[in-house]
Design an enzyme around this catalytic site. Structure first.
Site, PDB file in Angstrom:
ATOM      1  N   ASN A  19       0.590  -1.141  -0.041  1.00 13.71           N
ATOM      2  CA  ASN A  19       0.123  -0.248  -0.169  1.00 13.71           C
ATOM      3  C   ASN A  19       0.919   1.182  -0.091  1.00 13.71           C
ATOM      4  O   ASN A  19       0.311   2.439   0.286  1.00 13.71           O
ATOM      5  CB  ASN A  19      -1.034  -0.124   1.233  1.00 13.71           C
ATOM      6  CG  ASN A  19      -1.599  -1.163   1.530  1.00 13.71           C
ATOM      7  OD1 ASN A  19      -2.215  -1.635   0.255  1.00 13.71           O
ATOM      8  ND2 ASN A  19      -2.072  -1.479   2.645  1.00 13.71           N
ATOM      9  N   HIS A  61      -7.307   0.010  32.189  1.00 18.76           N
ATOM     10  CA  HIS A  61      -7.392   1.146  30.934  1.00 18.76           C
ATOM     11  C   HIS A  61      -8.210   1.085  30.290  1.00 18.76           C
ATOM     12  O   HIS A  61      -8.964   0.050  29.858  1.00 18.76           O
ATOM     13  CB  HIS A  61      -5.971   0.943  30.322  1.00 18.76           C
ATOM     14  CG  HIS A  61      -5.542   2.138  29.651  1.00 18.76           C
ATOM     15  ND1 HIS A  61      -5.748   1.888  28.193  1.00 18.76           N
ATOM     16  CD2 HIS A  61      -5.164   3.476  29.719  1.00 18.76           C
ATOM     17  CE1 HIS A  61      -5.319   2.973  27.592  1.00 18.76           C
ATOM     18  NE2 HIS A  61      -4.871   3.866  28.271  1.00 18.76           N
ATOM     19  N   GLU A  86      -3.939  -4.616  35.167  1.00 14.03           N
ATOM     20  CA  GLU A  86      -2.872  -3.853  35.194  1.00 14.03           C
ATOM     21  C   GLU A  86      -1.937  -4.122  36.282  1.00 14.03           C
ATOM     22  O   GLU A  86      -2.280  -4.613  37.191  1.00 14.03           O
ATOM     23  CB  GLU A  86      -2.911  -2.440  35.039  1.00 14.03           C
ATOM     24  CG  GLU A  86      -3.787  -2.000  33.920  1.00 14.03           C
ATOM     25  CD  GLU A  86      -3.975  -0.240  33.943  1.00 14.03           C
ATOM     26  OE1 GLU A  86      -3.099   0.344  34.222  1.00 14.03           O
ATOM     27  OE2 GLU A  86      -5.068   0.194  33.565  1.00 14.03           O
ATOM     28  N   SER A  97      -1.541   3.755  36.732  1.00 11.38           N
ATOM     29  CA  SER A  97      -0.824   4.760  36.263  1.00 11.38           C
ATOM     30  C   SER A  97      -1.594   6.010  36.755  1.00 11.38           C
ATOM     31  O   SER A  97      -1.298   6.979  37.124  1.00 11.38           O
ATOM     32  CB  SER A  97      -0.731   5.144  34.849  1.00 11.38           C
ATOM     33  OG  SER A  97      -1.909   5.279  34.457  1.00 11.38           O
ATOM     34  N   ASP A 148      -1.366  -6.478  31.985  1.00 14.90           N
ATOM     35  CA  ASP A 148      -1.022  -5.039  31.115  1.00 14.90           C
ATOM     36  C   ASP A 148       0.136  -4.651  32.276  1.00 14.90           C
ATOM     37  O   ASP A 148      -0.150  -4.136  33.083  1.00 14.90           O
ATOM     38  CB  ASP A 148      -2.094  -4.250  31.088  1.00 14.90           C
ATOM     39  CG  ASP A 148      -1.706  -3.147  30.182  1.00 14.90           C
ATOM     40  OD1 ASP A 148      -0.513  -2.668  30.117  1.00 14.90           O
ATOM     41  OD2 ASP A 148      -2.460  -2.642  29.503  1.00 14.90           O
ATOM     42  N   HIS A 182       2.864   0.358  32.272  1.00 13.29           N
ATOM     43  CA  HIS A 182       3.464   1.379  33.153  1.00 13.29           C
ATOM     44  C   HIS A 182       4.717   0.926  34.045  1.00 13.29           C
ATOM     45  O   HIS A 182       5.628   1.409  34.748  1.00 13.29           O
ATOM     46  CB  HIS A 182       2.648   2.255  33.932  1.00 13.29           C
ATOM     47  CG  HIS A 182       1.761   3.041  33.135  1.00 13.29           C
ATOM     48  ND1 HIS A 182       2.341   4.356  32.852  1.00 13.29           N
ATOM     49  CD2 HIS A 182       0.750   2.937  32.191  1.00 13.29           C
ATOM     50  CE1 HIS A 182       1.391   4.971  32.006  1.00 13.29           C
ATOM     51  NE2 HIS A 182       0.428   4.190  31.628  1.00 13.29           N
ATOM     52  N   LYS A 212       6.266   4.093  26.569  1.00 13.51           N
ATOM     53  CA  LYS A 212       6.527   4.725  27.856  1.00 13.51           C
ATOM     54  C   LYS A 212       7.990   4.457  28.011  1.00 13.51           C
ATOM     55  O   LYS A 212       8.768   5.229  27.539  1.00 13.51           O
ATOM     56  CB  LYS A 212       5.526   4.034  28.561  1.00 13.51           C
ATOM     57  CG  LYS A 212       4.122   4.022  28.075  1.00 13.51           C
ATOM     58  CD  LYS A 212       3.183   3.621  28.902  1.00 13.51           C
ATOM     59  CE  LYS A 212       1.663   3.571  28.479  1.00 13.51           C
ATOM     60  NZ  LYS A 212       0.885   4.855  27.966  1.00 13.51           N
TER      61      LYS A 212
HETATM   62  C1  LIG Z   1      -2.370   0.467  31.286  1.00 11.62           C
HETATM   63  C2  LIG Z   1      -2.083   0.940  29.690  1.00 11.62           C
HETATM   64  N1  LIG Z   1      -2.374   0.038  28.815  1.00 11.62           N
HETATM   65  C3  LIG Z   1      -2.331   0.486  27.551  1.00 11.62           C
HETATM   66  C4  LIG Z   1      -2.075   1.794  27.027  1.00 11.62           C
HETATM   67  C5  LIG Z   1      -1.981   2.160  25.745  1.00 11.62           C
HETATM   68  O1  LIG Z   1      -0.942   2.401  25.322  1.00 11.62           O
HETATM   69  P1  LIG Z   1      -0.431   3.052  24.022  1.00 11.62           P
HETATM   70  O2  LIG Z   1      -0.292   4.464  24.405  1.00 11.62           O
HETATM   71  O3  LIG Z   1       0.843   2.314  23.447  1.00 11.62           O
HETATM   72  O4  LIG Z   1      -1.361   2.745  23.016  1.00 11.62           O
HETATM   73  C6  LIG Z   1      -1.901   2.637  28.150  1.00 11.62           C
HETATM   74  C7  LIG Z   1      -1.515   4.235  28.109  1.00 11.62           C
HETATM   75  O5  LIG Z   1      -1.536   4.856  26.958  1.00 11.62           O
HETATM   76  C8  LIG Z   1      -1.946   2.412  29.561  1.00 11.62           C
HETATM   77  O6  LIG Z   1      -1.904   3.075  30.490  1.00 11.62           O
END
Ligand SMILES: Cc1ncc(COP(=O)(O)O)c(C=O)c1O
Length: 376
Positions: free
Chosen positions: A42, A119, A161, A165, A190, A193, A222
């Site tokens: 593409n 999140h 998570e 955060s 996840d 952070h 991050k």
């Molecule tokens: C816990 C968590 N997961 C995923 C994300 C998303 O990551 P990205 O910014 O790479 O889309 C974030 C923040 O942006 C986050 O705080």
């Protein structure tokens, strides 16, 4: 040698075998070799290899079509190694990783147990899966166990998570693992952070707790300073994502340039431990300094949330800090629950001890000033 699939994800092996029988299994596809006409990209304007500063700026297509590059695989091997999982798959963002993971693992018969403060990308992935979602109070392991005790007919997944955060707090991952094992549920964590900063060698809080999650999400945007993200887990999980994670399959592969930057970020984070030590020691200094001024600061690690209540008050504090040369952003609803607007002080290795002391003094001065604000 193929690694064993965790019991809670063994259904993937059957589904993958079925797809293979039907000739539907998807595999990675490199661009055409030199000398072959490329009619599969593409990259309409032919810019992908020409943009400054690097060659290989764009992947040109999904990695399932012709966008797969060696740097993607190198990055995936490094990410899997970071979190001690057998394999990984790179996504364009953490948002895409969570949405892709949850929406292709769980279905309408299944249960997703989700922490109340997870999140937005986790929430959206759970919604897209159409599974039953039970939201449990933040960090509440017993509520998680209760939610799993009476599940719908399908499979169960617990998602959290590792370092939240907005509150800078963490679940008891070992206890969640035990609860998941007791109920045959998969544990998805996840570590967006945490990776790069927290846990042994910055390998995250699963590593710190000695917990092997069934899937780990990490981001390169991050601590690692680049962009993009990954899901790591057993090889069957990664094969499943290759085939079914719509945010991966139907999306242009991560730019090789970004992938190379992410790989560099991972290597530098590992090879320059002084950065991690600096951020953690500065955070400890800032926490101590703020506490000494009577502030109730929450949590642990590099994020220091200071809850002030009303959104206007949070903005006012942010302004009072800016005039003192300190840029802290106000976090307001809907990012956090009503009545808990806060300033989120985020420490990085770029701050010196003198910078931290300056920030502490600025907060002290802003606090003193706030005594004279209307309604204080
Ligand atoms: C816990 C968590 N997961 C995923 C994300 C998303 O990551 P990205 O910014 O790479 O889309 C974030 C923040 O942006 C986050 O705080």
């Amino acid at each position: 040698v193929k690694q064993a699939t965790p019991q809670a994800l063994s259904f993937l092996d059957e589904a993958l075998a079925q797809a293979r029988v039907e000739g539907l299994l998807r595999v990675r596809q490199a661009p055409p070799p030199p000398g072959r006409l490329c009619l599969c990209s593409n990259d309409y304007l032919g810019l992908a290899d020409r943009l400054a500063p690097a060659e290989m700026t764009g992947a040109g297509s999904s990695r399932l079509v012709a966008g797969d590059r060696a740097v993607h695989r190198e990055l995936e091997a490094a990410a899997a190694d970071l979190v001690s999982q057998p394999a990984a798959l790179v996504f364009t963002s953490g948002y895409a990783a969570n949405v892709g993971l949850l929406s292709c693992l769980a279905g309408p018969q299944d249960l997703i147990v989700s922490d109340a403060l997870n999140h937005a990308s986790i929430i959206d992935g759970a919604r897209l899966s159409r599974a039953h979602v039970r939201v449990v109070p933040h960090l509440d392991v017993e509520a998680t166990a209760r939610a799993l005790a009476d599940p719908p007919p399908g499979r169960a997944f617990v998602v959290t998570e590792s370092y939240f955060s907005m509150d800078a707090d963490s679940p008891d991952l070992a206890a969640l693992r035990r609860v998941c094992d007791a109920h045959g549920a998969a544990l998805l964590v996840d570590e967006a952070h945490a990776l790069g900063v927290l846990g042994p060698g910055g390998r995250g809080l699963c590593a710190q707790a000695g917990v092997l999650a069934d899937a780990v999400v990490g981001t390169f945007g991050k601590a690692f300073g680049a962009g993009g993200a990954f899901v790591a887990g057993c090889e069957s999980l990664i094969a499943w994502l290759w085939n079914r994670a719509r945010s991966f399959v139907f999306s242009t592969g991560v730019s090789p340039m970004v992938a190379a930057a992410a790989l560099d970020g991972l290597r530098r984070a590992a090879g320059e431990p002084g950065r991690r030590e600096a951020v953690l020691s500065r955070a400890t200094r800032l926490r101590a300094g703020l506490a000494a001024r009577g502030l109730r600061v929450l949590g642990h690690g590099p994020i220091i949330p200071w809850v002030v209540g009303e959104p206007r008050r949070a903005v006012r504090f942010a302004e009072a800090l800016v005039v003192r040369g300190v840029d802290v952003r106000a976090i307001r609803p809907p990012s956090v629950p009503a009545g808990t607007a806060r300033l989120r002080l985020t420490v990085t290795a770029a701050l010196t001890e003198a910078d931290v002391d300056h920030a502490i003094a600025a907060v002290g001065a802003a606090l003193a000033e706030s005594a004279g604000w209307p309604g204080a």
